[in-house]
Scaffold this active site. Structure first.
Site, mmCIF file in Angstrom:
data_model
loop_
_atom_site.group_PDB
_atom_site.id
_atom_site.type_symbol
_atom_site.label_atom_id
_atom_site.label_comp_id
_atom_site.label_asym_id
_atom_site.label_seq_id
_atom_site.Cartn_x
_atom_site.Cartn_y
_atom_site.Cartn_z
ATOM 1 N N SER A 142 0.829 -1.199 0.000
ATOM 2 C CA SER A 142 0.000 0.000 0.000
ATOM 3 C C SER A 142 0.869 1.257 0.000
ATOM 4 O O SER A 142 1.674 1.447 -0.902
ATOM 5 C CB SER A 142 -0.962 -0.043 1.193
ATOM 6 O OG SER A 142 -1.998 0.890 1.037
ATOM 7 N N GLU A 239 -10.057 -3.904 -6.113
ATOM 8 C CA GLU A 239 -9.756 -2.810 -5.187
ATOM 9 C C GLU A 239 -9.571 -1.474 -5.890
ATOM 10 O O GLU A 239 -9.315 -1.397 -7.091
ATOM 11 C CB GLU A 239 -8.536 -3.153 -4.346
ATOM 12 C CG GLU A 239 -7.232 -3.270 -5.104
ATOM 13 C CD GLU A 239 -6.056 -3.403 -4.151
ATOM 14 O OE1 GLU A 239 -5.812 -2.439 -3.400
ATOM 15 O OE2 GLU A 239 -5.389 -4.455 -4.158
ATOM 16 N N HIS A 269 -7.937 -5.448 -0.243
ATOM 17 C CA HIS A 269 -6.681 -4.712 -0.262
ATOM 18 C C HIS A 269 -5.654 -5.364 0.663
ATOM 19 O O HIS A 269 -5.950 -5.681 1.810
ATOM 20 C CB HIS A 269 -6.947 -3.265 0.155
ATOM 21 C CG HIS A 269 -5.751 -2.384 0.182
ATOM 22 N ND1 HIS A 269 -4.925 -2.184 -0.899
ATOM 23 C CD2 HIS A 269 -5.226 -1.616 1.192
ATOM 24 C CE1 HIS A 269 -3.963 -1.340 -0.588
ATOM 25 N NE2 HIS A 269 -4.110 -0.991 0.679
#
Length: 317
Positions: A142, A239, A269
């Protein structure tokens, strides 16, 4: 078809999303700390504080650790939350599967410490990793994948000899404002139960704090990716951040970089963080480890240890 465990977790996330109110940074950080407290040591891996780095950093060392390679893994959290100790489970599984030590750096968070504070901390962690082994795999998930790619770009520009590969899980690679009102960020809003719509603006405002979003070290999607080492990307097709990975993979490939891109259907995610519990996460980490081992063995494009074929023209003529 996703596993029964995935269906269970999806139900949890959907229930939480239905009850979610406005974003609250203090609550997000408290939740991250609670998740980190769920970590249980993995047999065969020693986890200990990385004293040379910021407090809260960890080093995961598998039994019989190889001394030729280390993995620097950078946690996510939207640049605003997350903890290195929360990545110990994933770090331990990566350490066991690759035989390499995994360094988990803590870095300063926004909005208290905006760009480039977190990146500077990760660059310092890279330098420490280089003191542990001659070759470094830089990885992240991320927001941590953004930082990982920025670390690779910075050290590549300095011609650092130890860069081996990059592993990028569902990265936030584009912090330009328009990105959060189009493409997969809006198209996948109904299939992404973890990332609220307002998170995009919050990341932009808090992390950049007025710094230009088109800085390649802030939005690596706009960087010149020429010369990067082999990259391994995993992202879910369901996502909000799908487009970030697709664009980086496309631009890297066009720049002559070896790219392994996996787009998994349905997954939430950074599902990889559920390794050891979610079968899809365990498989994803196993595929990651296979990539790392292959590259470490020299079996990549332009690698010195490619299998098969004559070693020289003398063997042909």
């Amino acid at each position: 078809m996703p596993s029964a465990t995935y269906a269970l977790m999806e139900g949890w996330f959907q229930d939480a999303a239905a009850q979610r109110g406005p974003m609250n940074l203090a609550a997000d950080r408290e939740q991250a700390a609670g998740l980190a407290d769920m970590y249980r040591p993995l047999p065969g891996v020693v986890d200990e504080p990385a004293e040379a780095l910021r407090p809260g950093s960890y080093l995961m060392t598998p039994d019989g650790a190889r001394d030729d390679m280390v993995i620097l893994f950078i946690h996510g959290g939207g640049f605003r939350s997350g903890l290195a100790r929360g990545a110990r489970g994933l770090g331990a599984h990566l350490a066991l599967a690759t035989g390499a030590r995994v360094l988990l750096p803590e870095y300063r968070l926004a909005p208290e410490d905006p760009f480039p504070a977190g990146l500077d901390d990760c660059l310092a962690a890279f330098d420490h990793a280089a003191s542990l082994a001659p070759r470094i795999v830089v990885a992240g998930e991320s927001a941590g994948a953004n930082l990982a790619l920025a670390v690779l770009l910075r050290r590549l520009s300095e011609r650092h000899p130890g860069i081996l590969a990059g592993v990028l899980y569902a990265g936030v690679f584009d912090l330009r404002k328009e990105r959060f009102s189009e493409g997969s960020w809006t198209a996948n809003a109904d299939t992404d139960p973890l990332l609220p719509d307002e998170l995009g603006q919050a990341m932009h405002d808090d992390y950049l704090a007025g710094h230009p979003a088109d800085d390649p070290l802030a939005s690596p999607v706009v960087a010149d990716l020429t010369g990067l080492p082999p990259l391994f990307l995993q992202v879910s097709g369901a996502e909000r951040l799908l487009d970030d990975s697709l664009t980086v993979a496309d631009r890297a490939a066009r720049a002559g970089v070896e790219v392994d891109l996996e787009v998994w259907p349905k997954m939430f995610h950074v599902w990889q963080t559920a390794v050891g519990f979610l079968p899809e996460a365990t498989e994803a980490v196993a595929r990651t480890a296979a990539f790392v081992r292959r590259v470490a063995d020299g079996r990549f494009v332009d690698g010195p240890s490619l299998l098969g074929g004559p070693a020289s023209l003398d063997e042909v003529l």
